[in-house]
Design a protein around this motif. Structure first.
Motif: not given
Lengths: 300, 348
Positions: A51-55, A57-72
């Protein structure tokens, strides 16, 4: 079609404790996925990452094609969320709350239609403070839909609700899925997971232990039934080769392929002169799957 | 922009539905003003009591003449005038018998001035009897002296105190929203923190304007307070003052975990200011060793600025110091508030 959610080797630590421990997950569009696990399994952390509420530490998470860390922000604009135990402003009415949350998004859906579709039309003028737990949860679900999202996260949507209110939420979730949305929900009620989910993900200690349809999980991890007996002259069944387990005066027998063995059990009892008062055969449940995977019960 | 306007509108709706918040924002300052204003605000007018013993044309003429003097009470006594004078029941005694007139006064200062008034009255009675025209006849004009009555001092002080208390409270309200999980839920939407906080500040500014109007109007209508400055120039000062106290409140909200802790911290901040920052009496009356402390209290700059505008009609251009001090508080506490801001309670 690209997956709606893609998590690769996700690691999240809080003060040195690993809430997510190298977790990977893929969810395809249109599914209802239930994340099942005990408290502290990392379910909520996984959701909050997505949901983009936490970031991470390692690894990758993409939601609907967006990187949740960088494009929350992009992610938040397009997903719907209902948090565990959310409160809203007590002094606003249901409709005002919907109006307020709608104003946070670029393209909110018509709030009157939304309130009608979620069964809140009659309650629209009522203050949030005067809603019951089930009604509040329905408001939370409606707010998760305010931006007409393709993907919805529901964190323990029925925890603490009575069975009737739980049924209402379930039918709402089914309806959301019928509208073609993907739903990710966490729960520690296995019947909820079994009822709602196309796919069940079993989590414990920050890892995914197993995933699949309920039928797959039962076949792979709990291909057995349980016979529960109570009667007279049956004590010998706790010894080999039967190995029944006694608990509270009742005898339990976990057995794969029961149909092959039921005959020999009954003839054995008859030949020993035993008498059966009650015989119950229980199908395996997700609880058994969980027990098998972790050695612990889901709900203690 | 839509989110901002909707937030402000909903904040106001919530405000008007919360009786306790309404009370602290509007009723409390008014009650406070009435309480202190009534006790100390109005300067008492002249009042004196003259006793007259005797009868005849002189006595009735004197009683009639003295009756026309505002605040003067006249009683015709049968006897016991000296005792009444000694006991302080009357300020001056006039005794008239057989064209012999005696005037008794005491060493009290009121008695001295009242006796001059009585003598003056007797003198003009003499002139009337002699049908002599008045050669010298001054016309009396009264001019109000600004800033001398206590209400002139008090009204801007109470306004400053109110802005401080409600600004601090409004800032610490973030804790309630945080502990209820509302902030976390809002964080799950694309709404930016700046707009959320900005809407809160805007709401409180609107409240501050109403508070200022309420307090100044009450002071004017009930306690004869007459502001001389340009009241529109209060607005920039209200804004910067409110900002300063709200950012202190936001900072407290970031440091404290519960509303109870925040209330304690708020009191630590606000109580010294209530008594040392020139709300009820001027800083110049403080003991010498406390004065340096008073100089670093943000409220001191707000009250002195408000007072300068309202009572002395000072223009904004000459209030640079007060503005600078409040702006510095805003910048420093704003920085701390951002640094300590938390969306949710820490994970346990």
């Amino acid at each position: 079609m690209a997956p709606v959610i893609e998590v690769i080797n996700a690691v999240k630590e809080f003060n040195g404790v690993r809430a997510l421990d190298g977790l990977s997950l893929t969810v395809n569009s249109g599914q209802v996925v239930a994340i099942l696990g005990p408290n502290g399994a990392g379910k909520t952390t996984l959701l909050e990452i997505l949901e983009g509420l936490q970031r991470l530490n390692r690894g990758e998470a993409r939601v609907l094609g967006y990187d949740v860390g960088r494009e929350s922000r992009e992610v938040k604009e397009r997903i719907g969320i209902s948090l565990q135990s959310t409160a809203f402003f007590d002094r606003l009415s249901v409709e005002e709350t919907a109006e307020l949350f709608g104003s946070f998004f670029s393209h909110p859906q018509d709030r009157r239609a939304l309130l009608r579709n979620t069964g809140l039309w009659e309650l629209r003028g009522r203050r949030v403070s005067r809603l019951s737990g089930g009604q509040k949860q329905r408001v939370a679900l409606a707010l998760a839909l305010i931006n007409d999202p393709r993907l919805i996260f529901l964190d323990e949507p029925t925890t603490g609700l009575d069975p009737a209110a739980r049924r209402e939420i379930w039918s709402l979730v089914e309806r959301i899925q019928q509208e073609g949305r993907t739903v990710i929900l966490t729960t520690h009620y296995m019947e909820e997971a079994a009822y709602l989910a196309d796919n069940v993900v079993i989590m414990d200690q920050g890892k995914i232990l197993a995933e699949g349809t309920v039928a797959q999980l039962l076949r792979d991890y709990a291909d057995q039934q349980t016979v529960i007996l109570d009667g007279e002259g049956l004590d010998y069944l706790t010894e080999p080769p039967w190995n029944f387990v006694e608990d509270n005066g009742q005898l339990f027998w976990h057995v794969p392929n029961l149909s092959d063995q039921l005959d020999s059990l009954l003839s054995s009892i008859r030949s020993r002169g035993g008498k059966i008062h009650h015989l119950v055969v229980q199908e395996a449940t997700l609880e058994d799957v969980f027990l098998r995977l972790t050695g612990r019960r889901l709900v203690s | 922009m839509r989110a901002y306007l909707t937030l402000v509108r909903m904040n106001l709706k919530m405000l008007f539905r919360a009786r306790d918040v309404l009370f602290w924002n509007f009723a409390f300052p008014v009650l406070f003003m009435v309480l202190i204003g009534t006790a100390f605000g109005t300067t008492p007018g002249f009042s004196a009591h003259v006793g007259v013993e005797g009868s005849g044309a002189f006595v009735s003429g004197l009683v009639q003449a003295l009756h026309h003097i505002k605040g003067m009470k006249v009683s015709v006594l049968a006897s016991g005038g000296i005792e009444a004078l000694k006991a302080g029941h009357i300020d001056v005694l006039v005794h008239s018998a057989n064209h012999h007139i005696d005037l008794y006064r005491t060493n009290a200062s009121t008695s001295q001035s009242v006796s001059s008034i009585v003598l003056g009255t007797v003198m003009s009675m003499n002139l009337q009897v002699l049908h002599q025209p008045l050669l010298f006849h001054p016309i009396v004009h009264q001019i109000s002296m600004q800033g001398t009555s206590y209400i002139d001092f008090l009204a801007p002080g109470i306004l400053g105190m109110t802005l401080m208390n409600t600004g601090l409270f409004s800032g610490t309200m973030l804790i309630t929203h945080r502990s209820q999980g509302i902030l976390r839920r809002i964080r799950g939407t694309p709404l930016s923190t700046g707009i959320f906080i900005g809407a809160r500040i805007t709401t409180q500014m609107l409240i501050a304007l109403v508070q200022a109007a309420l307090i100044l109007m009450l002071a004017r209508e009930v306690y004869h307070f007459t502001p001389v400055g340009n009241l529109w120039s209060l607005i920039p000062l209200l804004i910067i003052g409110e900002l300063a106290f709200m950012t202190i409140g936001f900072f407290i909200a970031g440091v404290a975990n519960t509303m109870e802790v925040a209330a304690a911290l708020t009191n630590i901040v606000s109580l010294p200011m209530m008594f040392l920052a020139g709300v009820f009496y001027p800083i110049s009356q403080l003991p010498r060793f406390i004065k340096p402390l008073a100089q670093i209290l943000p409220l001191r700059y707000l009250t002195s600025g408000l007072r300068a505008i309202v009572v002395h009609g000072t223009s904004l251009a000459h209030l640079g110091n007060d503005f600078m001090a409040l702006a510095m508080v805003t910048v420093v506490c704003g920085f701390l508030a951002i640094k300590f801001f938390r969306w949710e309670m820490p994970h346990v």
